[in-house]
Design a protein around this motif. Sequence first.
Motif, mmCIF file in Angstrom:
data_model
loop_
_atom_site.group_PDB
_atom_site.id
_atom_site.type_symbol
_atom_site.label_atom_id
_atom_site.label_comp_id
_atom_site.label_asym_id
_atom_site.label_seq_id
_atom_site.Cartn_x
_atom_site.Cartn_y
_atom_site.Cartn_z
ATOM 1 N N UNK A 252 0.813 -1.204 0.000
ATOM 2 C CA UNK A 252 0.000 0.000 0.000
ATOM 3 C C UNK A 252 0.854 1.265 0.000
ATOM 4 N N UNK A 253 2.112 1.133 0.457
ATOM 5 C CA UNK A 253 2.978 2.300 0.523
ATOM 6 C C UNK A 253 3.582 2.661 -0.837
ATOM 7 N N UNK A 258 0.594 3.712 -9.102
ATOM 8 C CA UNK A 258 -0.572 3.413 -9.933
ATOM 9 C C UNK A 258 -1.644 4.495 -9.756
ATOM 10 N N UNK A 259 -1.250 5.634 -9.192
ATOM 11 C CA UNK A 259 -2.160 6.762 -8.942
ATOM 12 C C UNK A 259 -3.277 6.366 -7.984
ATOM 13 N N UNK A 297 -9.980 4.309 3.319
ATOM 14 C CA UNK A 297 -10.400 3.890 1.994
ATOM 15 C C UNK A 297 -9.288 4.035 0.980
ATOM 16 N N UNK A 298 -9.555 3.554 -0.219
ATOM 17 C CA UNK A 298 -8.588 3.648 -1.316
ATOM 18 C C UNK A 298 -9.196 4.482 -2.434
ATOM 19 N N UNK A 299 -8.421 5.444 -2.918
ATOM 20 C CA UNK A 299 -8.922 6.380 -3.919
ATOM 21 C C UNK A 299 -7.942 6.440 -5.081
ATOM 22 N N UNK A 300 -8.486 6.524 -6.291
ATOM 23 C CA UNK A 300 -7.656 6.657 -7.490
ATOM 24 C C UNK A 300 -7.738 8.120 -7.944
ATOM 25 N N UNK A 301 -6.598 8.747 -8.100
ATOM 26 C CA UNK A 301 -6.566 10.161 -8.472
ATOM 27 C C UNK A 301 -5.272 10.458 -9.214
ATOM 28 N N UNK A 302 -5.397 10.981 -10.417
ATOM 29 C CA UNK A 302 -4.221 11.388 -11.176
ATOM 30 C C UNK A 302 -3.962 12.877 -11.062
#
Length: 335
Positions: A252-253, A258-259, A297-302
């Motif tokens: 996770x670190x 992978x954004x 939580x897990x968030x995808x952000x570019x």
Amino acid sequence: MNTPFQKETIFEHFAGRSTPLQRNLLNEWLKEPTNRELYYQWLEEWERTNWQLVTNDDIEFDKLLARIDQVSADADSETGRNVPLLPRWFQGRFLAVAAVLVVFFMTGLYLSRSWWMYQTVVTGYGEIHQEHLADGTLVTLNANSSLTIPRFDFGQGAREVWLRGEAEFNVARQPDRRRFVVKTDDDFDVEVLGTEFVVYTRNNTNRVALQKGRVKINYRSGKQLNLRPGDIVSLDETTGRLKIAKTGRPQQFSEWKHHRYHFDNTPVADVLKLLQDQFGVQVALADSTLSEQRISGQFKAQTASELIQALETILDLRAIHQGNHIELQPVDTLQ
């Protein structure tokens, strides 16, 4: 190394007047990349005013030309050349000028040796870059980070690189099992033989998350700590406190490559710090008590906007943009 060195002390060293103790302390001081850069700057400044190979004394210069003329005359008598192709006075002065040019050329090579030997890879805000090193090691460099590496190869000694920011290392094993060392600007080095790990060095904090293999951390002038997979170690350079934790998902670190960003009961203040480190965006909170709220939580952000939108949704906030300034305000205060 905490021992400070003033310019005058370094100048005394260049002049050959340093003590054995000062030289030992200087060797430790030069292990820091920033100190080496300052050392070379002072060396260049000192050499501009303390030339050792060229004199400004006209008399001595004339003596030098006379000696060159004499050498040319002796060479003529030995080879039987009685009529030189160029006047002897011109030959002497030509050789003297050539000698001076050689001195300047060699001095330039000496002062720029760091540039020839090393290169620095830099990433901007929001940029992620992969770098393959000469030994086969793969480095994934996070945004707003820099990695200094040998320009050609590592040579025969330890494989050393210098990191500012954050990076994941997938270190290639070598037949001779040479050490691979990640150095930081602080007294905090990560030493490995072959492994995968993430090094974070920002905001007076150094952190290592070990994914595979084994590493050894060298810190605080001689202290050492061995890590096993899943160990998370962080050192606060301000307080000197070392924290050790264990996780079943050390990957996770490095999800930032992978954004993706993983938060586990993370204070909002830490998320805002990540926005500044990762994207160069400063976000303020209208209500300071919000900084202690925690999210998971897990968030995808570019982009920074995508991560800010996630905060708006989770905490029921709205982002107010005023030029380059962004402030998060509770929705009920806007009604």
